[in-house]
Design a protein around this motif. Sequence first.
Motif, PDB file in Angstrom:
ATOM      1  N   ASN A  29      53.827  14.947  20.670  1.00 33.53           N
ATOM      2  CA  ASN A  29      53.623  16.209  21.279  1.00 33.53           C
ATOM      3  C   ASN A  29      52.769  16.974  20.714  1.00 33.53           C
ATOM      4  O   ASN A  29      51.822  17.599  21.273  1.00 33.53           O
ATOM      5  N   ILE A  30      53.028  17.156  19.385  1.00 34.28           N
ATOM      6  CA  ILE A  30      52.459  18.254  18.422  1.00 34.28           C
ATOM      7  C   ILE A  30      50.921  17.490  18.410  1.00 34.28           C
ATOM      8  O   ILE A  30      49.928  18.433  18.354  1.00 34.28           O
ATOM      9  N   ALA A  31      50.554  16.441  18.029  1.00 36.87           N
ATOM     10  CA  ALA A  31      49.460  15.644  18.086  1.00 36.87           C
ATOM     11  C   ALA A  31      48.550  15.856  19.018  1.00 36.87           C
ATOM     12  O   ALA A  31      47.381  16.343  19.021  1.00 36.87           O
ATOM     13  N   LEU A  32      49.158  15.900  20.189  1.00 38.45           N
ATOM     14  CA  LEU A  32      48.293  15.853  21.607  1.00 38.45           C
ATOM     15  C   LEU A  32      47.776  17.231  21.736  1.00 38.45           C
ATOM     16  O   LEU A  32      46.964  17.542  22.183  1.00 38.45           O
ATOM     17  N   LYS A  33      48.700  18.134  21.560  1.00 35.98           N
ATOM     18  CA  LYS A  33      48.203  19.584  21.727  1.00 35.98           C
ATOM     19  C   LYS A  33      47.138  20.066  20.789  1.00 35.98           C
ATOM     20  O   LYS A  33      46.435  20.645  21.170  1.00 35.98           O
ATOM     21  N   GLN A  34      47.067  19.519  19.688  1.00 34.72           N
ATOM     22  CA  GLN A  34      46.147  19.690  18.563  1.00 34.72           C
ATOM     23  C   GLN A  34      44.900  19.202  18.960  1.00 34.72           C
ATOM     24  O   GLN A  34      43.580  19.623  18.819  1.00 34.72           O
ATOM     25  N   LEU A  35      44.850  18.053  19.421  1.00 35.22           N
ATOM     26  CA  LEU A  35      43.720  17.362  19.795  1.00 35.22           C
ATOM     27  C   LEU A  35      43.143  17.876  20.983  1.00 35.22           C
ATOM     28  O   LEU A  35      41.751  17.693  21.356  1.00 35.22           O
ATOM     29  N   GLU A  36      43.915  18.395  21.892  1.00 34.97           N
ATOM     30  CA  GLU A  36      43.146  19.273  23.160  1.00 34.97           C
ATOM     31  C   GLU A  36      42.308  20.299  22.662  1.00 34.97           C
ATOM     32  O   GLU A  36      41.378  20.535  23.537  1.00 34.97           O
ATOM     33  N   ALA A  37      42.265  20.774  21.565  1.00 38.33           N
ATOM     34  CA  ALA A  37      41.492  22.022  21.235  1.00 38.33           C
ATOM     35  C   ALA A  37      39.986  21.234  20.881  1.00 38.33           C
ATOM     36  O   ALA A  37      39.055  21.820  21.129  1.00 38.33           O
ATOM     37  N   PHE A  38      40.003  19.961  20.632  1.00 41.24           N
ATOM     38  CA  PHE A  38      38.339  19.366  20.578  1.00 41.24           C
ATOM     39  C   PHE A  38      38.238  18.043  21.219  1.00 41.24           C
ATOM     40  O   PHE A  38      37.373  17.419  20.857  1.00 41.24           O
ATOM     41  N   THR A  39      38.934  17.918  22.136  1.00 38.42           N
ATOM     42  CA  THR A  39      38.485  16.688  23.152  1.00 38.42           C
ATOM     43  C   THR A  39      38.727  17.153  24.599  1.00 38.42           C
ATOM     44  O   THR A  39      39.178  18.168  24.692  1.00 38.42           O
ATOM     45  N   ASP A  40      38.259  16.333  25.356  1.00 39.12           N
ATOM     46  CA  ASP A  40      38.540  16.678  26.971  1.00 39.12           C
ATOM     47  C   ASP A  40      39.586  15.728  27.372  1.00 39.12           C
ATOM     48  O   ASP A  40      39.554  14.935  28.573  1.00 39.12           O
ATOM     49  N   GLY A  41      40.544  15.506  26.795  1.00 35.88           N
ATOM     50  CA  GLY A  41      41.819  14.754  26.906  1.00 35.88           C
ATOM     51  C   GLY A  41      42.189  13.759  26.191  1.00 35.88           C
ATOM     52  O   GLY A  41      41.197  13.126  25.410  1.00 35.88           O
ATOM     53  N   SER A  42      43.253  13.371  25.932  1.00 37.37           N
ATOM     54  CA  SER A  42      43.543  12.125  24.794  1.00 37.37           C
ATOM     55  C   SER A  42      45.093  11.681  24.958  1.00 37.37           C
ATOM     56  O   SER A  42      45.725  11.981  25.763  1.00 37.37           O
ATOM     57  N   VAL A  43      44.915  10.408  24.824  1.00 34.68           N
ATOM     58  CA  VAL A  43      46.327   9.577  24.824  1.00 34.68           C
ATOM     59  C   VAL A  43      46.427   8.899  23.432  1.00 34.68           C
ATOM     60  O   VAL A  43      45.662   8.381  22.920  1.00 34.68           O
ATOM     61  N   HIS A 174      52.140   8.789  29.900  1.00 33.77           N
ATOM     62  CA  HIS A 174      53.214   9.744  30.734  1.00 33.77           C
ATOM     63  C   HIS A 174      53.320  10.803  29.846  1.00 33.77           C
ATOM     64  O   HIS A 174      53.612  12.234  30.146  1.00 33.77           O
ATOM     65  N   LEU A 175      53.545  10.866  28.300  1.00 36.46           N
ATOM     66  CA  LEU A 175      53.602  11.734  27.439  1.00 36.46           C
ATOM     67  C   LEU A 175      52.506  12.734  27.422  1.00 36.46           C
ATOM     68  O   LEU A 175      52.623  13.922  27.441  1.00 36.46           O
ATOM     69  N   ALA A 176      51.449  12.250  27.627  1.00 38.09           N
ATOM     70  CA  ALA A 176      50.067  13.030  27.701  1.00 38.09           C
ATOM     71  C   ALA A 176      50.058  13.677  29.097  1.00 38.09           C
ATOM     72  O   ALA A 176      49.666  14.841  29.073  1.00 38.09           O
ATOM     73  N   GLN A 177      50.574  13.259  30.186  1.00 41.68           N
ATOM     74  CA  GLN A 177      50.759  14.011  31.241  1.00 41.68           C
ATOM     75  C   GLN A 177      51.966  15.008  31.340  1.00 41.68           C
ATOM     76  O   GLN A 177      51.458  16.337  31.742  1.00 41.68           O
ATOM     77  N   GLU A 178      52.943  14.715  30.471  1.00 42.02           N
ATOM     78  CA  GLU A 178      53.921  15.789  30.354  1.00 42.02           C
ATOM     79  C   GLU A 178      53.352  17.172  29.411  1.00 42.02           C
ATOM     80  O   GLU A 178      53.710  18.083  29.757  1.00 42.02           O
ATOM     81  N   GLN A 179      52.583  16.760  28.584  1.00 45.44           N
ATOM     82  CA  GLN A 179      51.917  17.883  27.635  1.00 45.44           C
ATOM     83  C   GLN A 179      50.737  18.617  28.200  1.00 45.44           C
ATOM     84  O   GLN A 179      50.108  19.382  27.715  1.00 45.44           O
ATOM     85  N   LYS A 180      50.454  17.982  29.495  1.00 44.83           N
ATOM     86  CA  LYS A 180      49.081  18.286  30.276  1.00 44.83           C
ATOM     87  C   LYS A 180      47.946  18.481  29.351  1.00 44.83           C
ATOM     88  O   LYS A 180      47.035  19.363  29.488  1.00 44.83           O
ATOM     89  N   VAL A 181      47.679  17.252  28.823  1.00 43.79           N
ATOM     90  CA  VAL A 181      46.457  17.043  28.199  1.00 43.79           C
ATOM     91  C   VAL A 181      45.672  15.803  28.682  1.00 43.79           C
ATOM     92  O   VAL A 181      44.792  15.419  28.016  1.00 43.79           O
ATOM     93  N   LEU A 182      46.187  15.493  29.756  1.00 44.72           N
ATOM     94  CA  LEU A 182      45.444  14.184  30.591  1.00 44.72           C
ATOM     95  C   LEU A 182      44.428  14.982  31.401  1.00 44.72           C
ATOM     96  O   LEU A 182      44.932  15.236  32.472  1.00 44.72           O
ATOM     97  N   SER A 183      43.237  15.047  31.004  1.00 50.24           N
ATOM     98  CA  SER A 183      42.070  15.837  32.016  1.00 50.24           C
ATOM     99  C   SER A 183      42.070  14.748  33.311  1.00 50.24           C
ATOM    100  O   SER A 183      42.201  13.416  33.118  1.00 50.24           O
TER     101      SER A 183
END
Length: 477
Positions: A29-43, A174-183
């Motif tokens: 969860n922490i990693a997905l939020k950090q990746l959100e800063a410099f990607t257009d979505g990640s899994v 599903h985890l990426a969707q929960e963290q709202k980082v799946l564009s």
Amino acid sequence: MRLVVIGVNHKTAPVALRERLALVGDDVNIALKQLEAFTDGSVIVSTCNRTEIYALVPQALASQNSTLPSSNLTSSLDSQLSESQKAESTGQEVASNAFTSSSKLSSATISAHIIKIKSWLATFKQLSLSEIDSYLYVHRDTHALTHWLRVAAGLDSMILGEPQILGQIKRSVHLAQEQKVLSNQLGWVVDQVFAAAKRVRNETKVGAQAVSLSFAAAKLVTQIFDDLPSRTLLVVAAGEMNRLVATHIAGLGVGRVIICNRNPERAEALAAELRNPNRRVEVRTLQELPQVLAEADIVSSCSGSMDLLIDKTMTLQALKRRRYQPMLMIDLAVPRDIDSTISRIDDIYLYSVDDLQHVIAGNIEQRRQAAVDAELLVSQLVVEMDRSFQVRQVGKDIEQYRARTQDQVDKLLHDSIAQLQQSDASPEDILTELSRRLTQKLTHAPSKLLRKAAREGDSELLDFVVAGLNESHRGRR
């Protein structure tokens, strides 16, 4: 496509490094939020055999200059990119880019973001990039899409064609969707990968044959019995092999499980794993085996005992009490737990570990042959997905181009209306000037593209653009 994959797996990194790079629990969860800063979505897919980051490179070129996740990363990027490459990624004026697909970023831009993700991963796991870089693999664009589909279809697994990885990817999504980082765009790619993986497994036999003892045992159950919720599984000994077999068979929907084991604590631990609202799980002592044997439709035994646990007499008595309903017995123990002469009894299906190994050996070869067909299908599906992505993307490009053009037209019209209200010039002169300026604006980008194609000797593009422009004029008459 802007898709990149960065990771390690069982083929590129030793287990010690895979353990250090694993992303599990709150780390994901922490990693997905950090990746959100410099990607257009990640899994993030992290299993015992792989840790992989699937990400879309930001479409906005300006994001190349965003804050980097480590203090050393700016100098690293500067050393990686030449001045000409940096200039390539600075962007062009709107008119220059009017006919350039926004989905196509420069190689330098994508490389820069790959370095960002690598450096972020090293920093996040408190490792140096030099320590892990040689073990990391990188795929981009259609190669990344091909890799993702191969992984989802089980073609990149340690056990060829295994189905568990698809479920693991779905949980990661599903985890990426929960963290709202799946564009939206990455979500579209995910949907395409899942649909394509399903086709690969349905249209080829890459996952049709059992290639592990536990999977082979589960296959036997489905071949012999139906109405599994009414069936009872007897697990004799609660060791690791029997745990895997019991998990597979219980997962088919068996309604009742009986566990006989010398150690009650281990039996209770396995019972806790298997118990659910639709399944009754009981723990009995090994001494109760003769009594409970008659209640079992399926028996799996793997005790490590030097003596037989189930002999012919015990089986005949159990069969009589069952009114000769069929029994499947799976003996995974060496030495054997079940008397081999039982196989001669009618209504008893006895399989030893050697029997299952022979089945598995043949199945592995069949899977390898099926994998050839699966790889060909993967290649075809990737082409289809890439074309679909381009069609989807060009729709957005057209929408953006039309919006920019409409803004320019609105501005010119606003200026002309102001002149009509404030100027002494004749309406004819103002409208003539508006027509001239509109013509210049609307023909600038096509004219520039034609000159570029001519300078570069791209006759195919030149002919295509000329034909398209002529067709558009004919269509307006």
